[in-house]
Design a protein around this motif. Structure first.
Motif, PDB file in Angstrom:
ATOM      1  N   TRP A 104       0.830  -1.203   0.000  1.00  0.00           N
ATOM      2  CA  TRP A 104       0.000   0.000   0.000  1.00  0.00           C
ATOM      3  C   TRP A 104       0.868   1.260   0.000  1.00  0.00           C
ATOM      4  N   ASP A 105       1.862   1.311   0.893  1.00  0.00           N
ATOM      5  CA  ASP A 105       2.741   2.482   0.952  1.00  0.00           C
ATOM      6  C   ASP A 105       3.460   2.692  -0.378  1.00  0.00           C
ATOM      7  N   GLY A 106       3.833   1.588  -1.025  1.00  0.00           N
ATOM      8  CA  GLY A 106       4.472   1.705  -2.332  1.00  0.00           C
ATOM      9  C   GLY A 106       3.546   2.293  -3.371  1.00  0.00           C
ATOM     10  N   GLN A 107       2.279   1.891  -3.350  1.00  0.00           N
ATOM     11  CA  GLN A 107       1.315   2.402  -4.322  1.00  0.00           C
ATOM     12  C   GLN A 107       0.948   3.863  -4.029  1.00  0.00           C
ATOM     13  N   VAL A 108       0.907   4.223  -2.749  1.00  0.00           N
ATOM     14  CA  VAL A 108       0.659   5.616  -2.386  1.00  0.00           C
ATOM     15  C   VAL A 108       1.774   6.507  -2.941  1.00  0.00           C
ATOM     16  N   GLN A 109       3.007   6.049  -2.797  1.00  0.00           N
ATOM     17  CA  GLN A 109       4.126   6.837  -3.312  1.00  0.00           C
ATOM     18  C   GLN A 109       4.154   6.846  -4.837  1.00  0.00           C
ATOM     19  N   ALA A 110       3.747   5.737  -5.452  1.00  0.00           N
ATOM     20  CA  ALA A 110       3.677   5.710  -6.914  1.00  0.00           C
ATOM     21  C   ALA A 110       2.671   6.732  -7.432  1.00  0.00           C
ATOM     22  N   ALA A 111       1.686   7.069  -6.592  1.00  0.00           N
ATOM     23  CA  ALA A 111       0.701   8.079  -6.964  1.00  0.00           C
ATOM     24  C   ALA A 111       1.177   9.486  -6.631  1.00  0.00           C
ATOM     25  N   TYR A 116       3.269   9.262   4.749  1.00  0.00           N
ATOM     26  CA  TYR A 116       3.025   9.644   6.138  1.00  0.00           C
ATOM     27  C   TYR A 116       1.848  10.608   6.295  1.00  0.00           C
ATOM     28  N   ARG A 117       1.270  11.059   5.181  1.00  0.00           N
ATOM     29  CA  ARG A 117       0.262  12.121   5.245  1.00  0.00           C
ATOM     30  C   ARG A 117      -1.116  11.596   5.657  1.00  0.00           C
ATOM     31  N   TYR A 118      -1.513  10.439   5.135  1.00  0.00           N
ATOM     32  CA  TYR A 118      -2.872   9.955   5.366  1.00  0.00           C
ATOM     33  C   TYR A 118      -2.860   8.536   5.928  1.00  0.00           C
ATOM     34  N   ILE A 119      -3.873   8.203   6.709  1.00  0.00           N
ATOM     35  CA  ILE A 119      -4.105   6.805   7.039  1.00  0.00           C
ATOM     36  C   ILE A 119      -4.756   6.155   5.818  1.00  0.00           C
ATOM     37  N   THR A 145       1.415   5.135   8.622  1.00  0.00           N
ATOM     38  CA  THR A 145       2.476   4.143   8.478  1.00  0.00           C
ATOM     39  C   THR A 145       3.559   4.367   9.535  1.00  0.00           C
ATOM     40  N   ILE A 146       4.153   3.271   9.994  1.00  0.00           N
ATOM     41  CA  ILE A 146       5.182   3.339  11.027  1.00  0.00           C
ATOM     42  C   ILE A 146       6.582   3.189  10.448  1.00  0.00           C
ATOM     43  N   TYR A 147       6.684   2.833   9.169  1.00  0.00           N
ATOM     44  CA  TYR A 147       7.973   2.429   8.613  1.00  0.00           C
ATOM     45  C   TYR A 147       8.842   3.626   8.241  1.00  0.00           C
ATOM     46  N   PRO A 148      10.123   3.605   8.660  1.00  0.00           N
ATOM     47  CA  PRO A 148      11.033   4.741   8.436  1.00  0.00           C
ATOM     48  C   PRO A 148      11.383   4.926   6.962  1.00  0.00           C
ATOM     49  N   PRO A 149      12.086   6.024   6.646  1.00  0.00           N
ATOM     50  CA  PRO A 149      12.323   6.401   5.241  1.00  0.00           C
ATOM     51  C   PRO A 149      13.073   5.380   4.389  1.00  0.00           C
ATOM     52  N   PHE A 155       9.822   0.375  -0.543  1.00  0.00           N
ATOM     53  CA  PHE A 155       8.416   0.206  -0.937  1.00  0.00           C
ATOM     54  C   PHE A 155       8.115   0.990  -2.212  1.00  0.00           C
ATOM     55  N   ALA A 156       8.653   2.196  -2.287  1.00  0.00           N
ATOM     56  CA  ALA A 156       8.402   3.030  -3.464  1.00  0.00           C
ATOM     57  C   ALA A 156       9.015   2.408  -4.706  1.00  0.00           C
TER      58      ALA A 156
END
Length: 454
Positions: A104-111, A116-119, A145-149, A155-156
């Motif tokens: 999910w975090d990867g797809q959020v960044q792909a967009a 870290y902005r939204y749940i 998300t709890i995962y660091p950069p 993920f990205a």
């Protein structure tokens, strides 16, 4: 071929085949389509089966450390390690759902959105929801998300080429393979048998944590392995940078930093590490303090604020001993003990050139990693397999046990943070105490067991 399959090699092959069969048997307990093992009874049976695999693994470790094996045996070890992982990759994650948040975090960044902005449940992300990933995300209704950069960067990158869990699993196994190859190089530089790679490669907890569930801890394993290799090659800046990146995957690898600066080699790795941390955080700072994600609330959820999340304090609670300030006292004592050890290691003399220097590095890293992890005492099993990586070069029994035995933590029949984990922590403490007692009696060539130089 006859020579490879003779004597100890034949016994090792038999243990490897048995371990692979046990893993397949455990996998067969999973109910197809279920996002867990299937039921509490099946979960208990699953852990019983993999515990047999743990015993087989420990026998294999004992054999590798005590017997002379032909060099070609390492190919059998690596081949079986790959085969066991390949058997688990196609299985759906059923011991943890964390990987769905990675995807999910990867797809959020792909967009083009800061993760870290939204749940996940925020209406702003509704166009990204799909039936395969979104429904299975844990804490999606309340947790950022709890995962660091560094983890987010992985993920990205994966999100650019894959939208599923299999692609994420393969990426994790790629990092794990990087760590294994790095430790093979460290073993070679140290003049130690390459077959010792079995200590990590056949660890059943690593198999299930990374090949089945694809936990991001595999990224830290890969980065730590390359960092150890860089440090043995006296590439101090690179080692510090890699260790900093590993720390921004999971925080625990920070504990081994004193081993990297032993002998006064301080400023270059420290400055390189700080630079990496700054660079990795920069792309995400648009959310301000939100870049810390769910980290603060996670501690509360896991009981660390009350002490219930710490194994030792949970045990004291059973005895009715929980005075005010106990958590602060525990953290202070644990912090001082770790700091004292860290200072002793970091500013100790670096008078062990060559082979012994690599062993001392991994020994110190293993001790620091095990103590820090035990002090935190996470009840999630996948926090522990990284401990066996430095144990490949410095095979301390307590560290090997603590890096594999938390397979037992995949269940908790008593729903208690103390009683069931006793099976993991007490044997680890006994092995550590035994090693400390033996260390009081000087032995020649203590860092290099007999028969290892080949």
């Amino acid at each position: 071929m006859i020579r490879i399959l003779a004597g100890p090699s034949r016994r090792l092959a038999a243990l490897g085949i048995l371990l692979a069969g046990i893993n397949l048997g455990a996998l067969a307990l999973h109910v197809p389509g279920a996002d867990t093992v299937g039921s509490p009874a099946r979960a208990n049976a699953f852990v019983a089966v993999v515990t047999v695999g743990l015993a087989v693994y420990l026998l294999a470790v004992r054999l590798v450390l005590r017997e002379r094996l032909p060099r070609a045996a390492v190919w059998m070890i690596l081949g079986l390690a790959v085969a066991m992982r390949a058997a688990l990759v196609p299985a759906p994650p059923f011991l943890s759902s964390d990987i769905y948040r990675y995807v999910w975090d990867g797809q959020v960044q792909a967009a083009g959105i800061n993760p870290y902005r939204y749940i996940p449940a925020d209406p702003a992300l509704e166009p990204l929801r799909d039936p395969a990933i979104y429904p299975l995300i844990n804490r999606k209704d309340y947790a950022h998300t709890i995962y660091p950069p560094a983890a987010q960067g992985v993920f990205a990158a994966v999100g650019q080429v894959s939208r599923g869990v299999t692609g994420m699993k393969l990426a994790m196994l790629g990092f794990e393979a990087m760590g294994v190859l790095a430790m093979l190089a460290v073993l070679r530089r140290a003049g130690l048998p390459l077959e010792r790679i079995l200590i990590y490669a056949w660890n059943p907890l690593a198999l299930w944590s990374f090949a089945c569930d694809g936990h991001v801890d595999a990224v830290a394993v890969g980065l730590l392995g390359v960092a150890l290799l860089a440090r043995t090659r006296r590439r101090d800046g690179l080692a510090g940078a890699l260790l900093a990146a590993a720390t921004l995957v999971k925080v625990l690898p920070l504990a081994v930093a004193p081993a990297f600066v032993r002998g006064g080699r301080l400023w270059r790795p420290v400055l390189a590490g700080i630079a990496v941390i700054i660079v990795l955080y920069l792309p995400y700072l648009g959310v301000g303090r939100g870049v810390l994600g769910f980290a603060g609330s996670y501690g509360t959820e896991e009981g660390y604020d009350t002490g219930a999340g710490y194994w030792l304090l949970a045990g004291l609670g059973h005895l009715g001993f929980s005075p005010p300030g106990l958590v602060r006292a525990y953290l202070l004592c644990a912090g001082l003990a770790l700091a004292a050890l860290a200072l002793r290691i970091a500013f100790g003399r670096n008078d062990r050139p060559g082979t012994a220097d690599a062993v001392a590095l991994c020994r110190d890293a293993g001790i620091l990693a095990a103590l820090a992890t035990c002090a935190a005492s996470p009840h999630y099993a996948w926090y522990y397999p990284w401990l066996t990586l430095p144990a490949v070069v410095a095979p301390l029994p307590a560290v090997i046990w603590l890096g594999a035995a938390p397979l037992l933590l995949l269940i908790d029949p008593f729903d208690d943070r103390f009683l069931w984990p006793v099976l993991v922590f007490v044997p680890g403490l006994v092995l550590a105490a035994r090693a400390a007692w033996q260390a009081r009696r000087p032995r020649p060539a203590a860092l290099l067991p007999q028969g290892t130089a080949r």
